[in-house]
Design an enzyme around this catalytic site. Structure first.
Site, mmCIF file in Angstrom:
data_model
loop_
_atom_site.group_PDB
_atom_site.id
_atom_site.type_symbol
_atom_site.label_atom_id
_atom_site.label_comp_id
_atom_site.label_asym_id
_atom_site.label_seq_id
_atom_site.Cartn_x
_atom_site.Cartn_y
_atom_site.Cartn_z
ATOM 1 N N GLY A 233 95.926 -1.926 -11.811
ATOM 2 C CA GLY A 233 97.298 -2.055 -11.327
ATOM 3 C C GLY A 233 98.237 -2.313 -12.483
ATOM 4 N N SER A 234 99.312 -2.994 -12.196
ATOM 5 C CA SER A 234 100.354 -3.203 -13.206
ATOM 6 C C SER A 234 99.920 -4.255 -14.222
ATOM 7 C CB SER A 234 101.633 -3.651 -12.514
ATOM 8 O OG SER A 234 101.401 -4.873 -11.850
ATOM 9 N N VAL A 237 100.605 -8.045 -12.905
ATOM 10 C CA VAL A 237 99.594 -8.625 -12.010
ATOM 11 C C VAL A 237 98.262 -8.762 -12.751
ATOM 12 C CG1 VAL A 237 98.363 -8.376 -9.825
ATOM 13 C CG2 VAL A 237 100.771 -7.745 -9.949
ATOM 14 N N GLY A 238 97.960 -7.785 -13.599
ATOM 15 C CA GLY A 238 96.710 -7.839 -14.361
ATOM 16 C C GLY A 238 96.595 -9.118 -15.175
ATOM 17 N N CYS A 289 98.235 6.427 -14.175
ATOM 18 C CA CYS A 289 98.272 5.559 -15.356
ATOM 19 C C CYS A 289 98.109 6.379 -16.629
ATOM 20 C CB CYS A 289 97.189 4.504 -15.250
ATOM 21 S SG CYS A 289 95.612 5.216 -14.842
ATOM 22 N N GLU A 390 106.531 1.538 -18.683
ATOM 23 C CA GLU A 390 105.909 2.521 -17.800
ATOM 24 C C GLU A 390 106.843 2.795 -16.624
ATOM 25 O OE1 GLU A 390 102.457 1.288 -15.449
ATOM 26 O OE2 GLU A 390 101.516 3.131 -16.119
#
Ligand code: NAP
Ligand code: MG
Length: 488
Positions: A233-234, A237-238, A289, A390
């Protein structure tokens, strides 16, 4: 074949049963091509539901880990067969739920099937080494053991392939799973788990709990019963996942964003480079991604490349991903559309030149969907937001350079390092690129977004936790090594 999806509520799958969440709350899952269409309802589960799933997974792991790895692999073959029977239907659900075109959704589902079979086969492979001991009477070797319960947190952009490339290796190496898909694509995820259920896996081996990331995702981060967390994910959050897992000593693996460059050298095959830039940058509406977002072109061929690129981009058909003529579907959600449009505005405000697109599309029946034009900027410099962050949308930033050294410097001048491509015919330029580029996936005369399931996948810098998924690399995350010294 297109099968119409019924509007139903998809339940959690816990300990071998489909059960309602304790909260009695649901979220509608909407079609981004037509926001009036509800694809299904998914539950907004709470922490109690997660607790139940973790307890089931923990219990089931005691037996699952004792099965032989080939026997666990046999189950994955059955899941693959179940998914293969439903390929068209599940692909169609994916298109309805997140907007990618039907052929792309079918390709992704077929990929999921292939990944299941690949890891089924991995159950037959060696897991250790014999190492000579300094003690001539001793026998020293390594073996591998599962982590225990693995929490799987996934994004909405590959709602079949990403869950499978995490769940399949987790299972074959003897772990059990608690899976929390992105709420936006939880109907597709539930259908994938239906295939696991149909394959007859023992109860509790795979559990699905849907709900908001802030509740169920955070719950997985914090849960003492979860021994490993795999996240895609982003990067925001990662980082939470990594910090939270570290704080309680759980193993973690993070796959996050990219800001992937393609370099077009002066000697490139321009038609090939254009083809790959359009495919890598705009397929799936730029929501990969590994999508190409920066196009760094040597000045000798800049004008010719730009002309060919714009000619190609102008021809792309935008519409509902279920229509045969559509090449590019909508953004996956309204919030994604808003984000993309705000990046486009920022690009203009910071002085980049918009050369194509840039608008939301609302004409010709697109008014109920979250459509944006494919967009091309030029005069982009590395300090601009659109060259650094991104976007996750169909936006290409053209950057003109004089030398390949400048191209490499710009390509590396971002916090991410997932994928990178170069187009050149010169072996020396290829080798310099391979050496200089800071990316986990290095692609020569090929688009940035290509991935093969049998090869390691992952990024450098802030694109990943420096771990790799897929292929045989997956064993590194899903197992721990035991070094065994035996003295008879
Ligand atoms: P996201 O917002 O980070 O969400 C990813 C997952 O995390 C979702 O399941 C989400 O749940 C959950 N989540 C949200 N908040 C959480 C929290 N506080 N604790 C734990 N989990 C939480 O990312 P996205 O917007 O879905 O996906 C787009 C991103 O994924 C992009 O940055 C893209 O680059 C990245 N991506 C990376 C790869 C790769 O392999 N490198 C592949 C695909 C996508 P909910 O959404 O249900 O709330
Ligand atoms: Mg999200």
């Amino acid at each position: 074949m297109i099968v119409k999806t019924e509007v139903k509520t998809y339940l959690n799958y816990v300990n071998g049963s489909w059960i309602p969440a304790s909260t009695n709350q649901v979220d509608p899952s909407m079609n981004p091509a037509n926001k009036r269409e509800i694809v299904g309802y998914v539950q907004k589960s709470g922490r109690d539901d997660l607790d139940q799933a973790v307890a089931a997974a923990k219990q089931a792991q005691q037996t699952w880990r004792k099965l032989s790895a080939p026997a666990r692999g046999e189950y994955l073959y059955k899941v693959a067969n179940a998914l293969e029977k439903r390929l068209d239907e599940i692909a169609e659900t994916m298109t309805r739920e997140m907007g990618k075109t039907y052929p792309e959704a079918k390709g992704e589902t077929a990929r999921g099937i292939a990944i299941l079979r690949y890891y089924a086969g991995e159950g037959m492979r060696k897991v250790g080494d014999v190492i000579p001991s300094t003690d001539s009477e001793a026998f020293m070797f390594t073996t591998r053991v599962p982590l225990g319960v693995v929490g799987v947190i996934t994004p909405w952009n590959f709602p079949v392939a990403i869950p499978i490339w995490k769940i399949a290796p987790a299972l074959v190496y003897g772990n059990t799973v608690v899976f929390k898909p992105a709420q936006e694509t939880a109907v597709t995820a539930a259908k994938v788990i239906e295939c696991f259920a149909e394959a007859g896996l023992p109860s509790g081996v795979v559990n699905l709990v849907t709900g908001p990331g802030s509740v169920i995702g955070q719950g997985i981060i914090d849960h003492p019963g979860i021994n490993g967390i795999t996240f895609t994910g982003s990067d925001e959050v990662g980082k939470r996942v990594g910090l939270g897992a570290l704080a309680r000593g759980a193993k973690y693996q993070l796959e996050m964003g990219g800001k992937n460059p393609v370099i077009v050298a002066a000697d490139a095959d321009l038609d090939l480079a254009v083809e790959a830039t359009v495919s890598g940058g705009l397929r799936s509406t730029g929501q990969k991604c590994t999508a190409t977002s920066r196009v760094i072109v040597q000045s000798e061929v800049y004008d010719a490349f730009k002309e060919k690129l714009l000619a190609k981009v102008q021809q792309l058909q935008i519409g509902d991903g279920l229509h045969d003529t559509t090449w590019m579907g909508p953004c996956a959600s309204e919030s994604q559309l808003t984000t993309v449009l705000s990046y486009i505005e920022k690009g203009i405000a910071e002085g980049a030149t918009l050369v194509y697109g840039g608008r939301r599309l609302t004409e010709n029946g697109l008014e109920q969907g979250f459509y944006v034009e494919p967009t091309v900027f030029e005069n982009v410099t590395s300090d601009m937001t659109i060259a650094q962050e991104e976007i996750f949308g169909p936006v290409l930033a053209l950057i003109k350079v004089d030398t390949l050294e400048q191209a490499f410097d710009i390509a590396n001048d971002v916090k991410f390092g997932l994928s990178a491509s170069i187009f050149t015919k010169n072996i020396g330029s290829m080798l310099s690129f391979i050496n200089e580029i800071e990316a986990g996936l290095v692609r020569i005369n090929a688009e940035s977004a290509g991935v093969e399931l049998q090869a390691p996948f992952g990024g450098m810098k802030q694109s990943s936790s420096h771990s790799r998924e897929q292929g045989q690399a997956a064993i590194e995350f899903y197992t721990s090594i035991k070094t065994v010294f035996v003295k008879p």
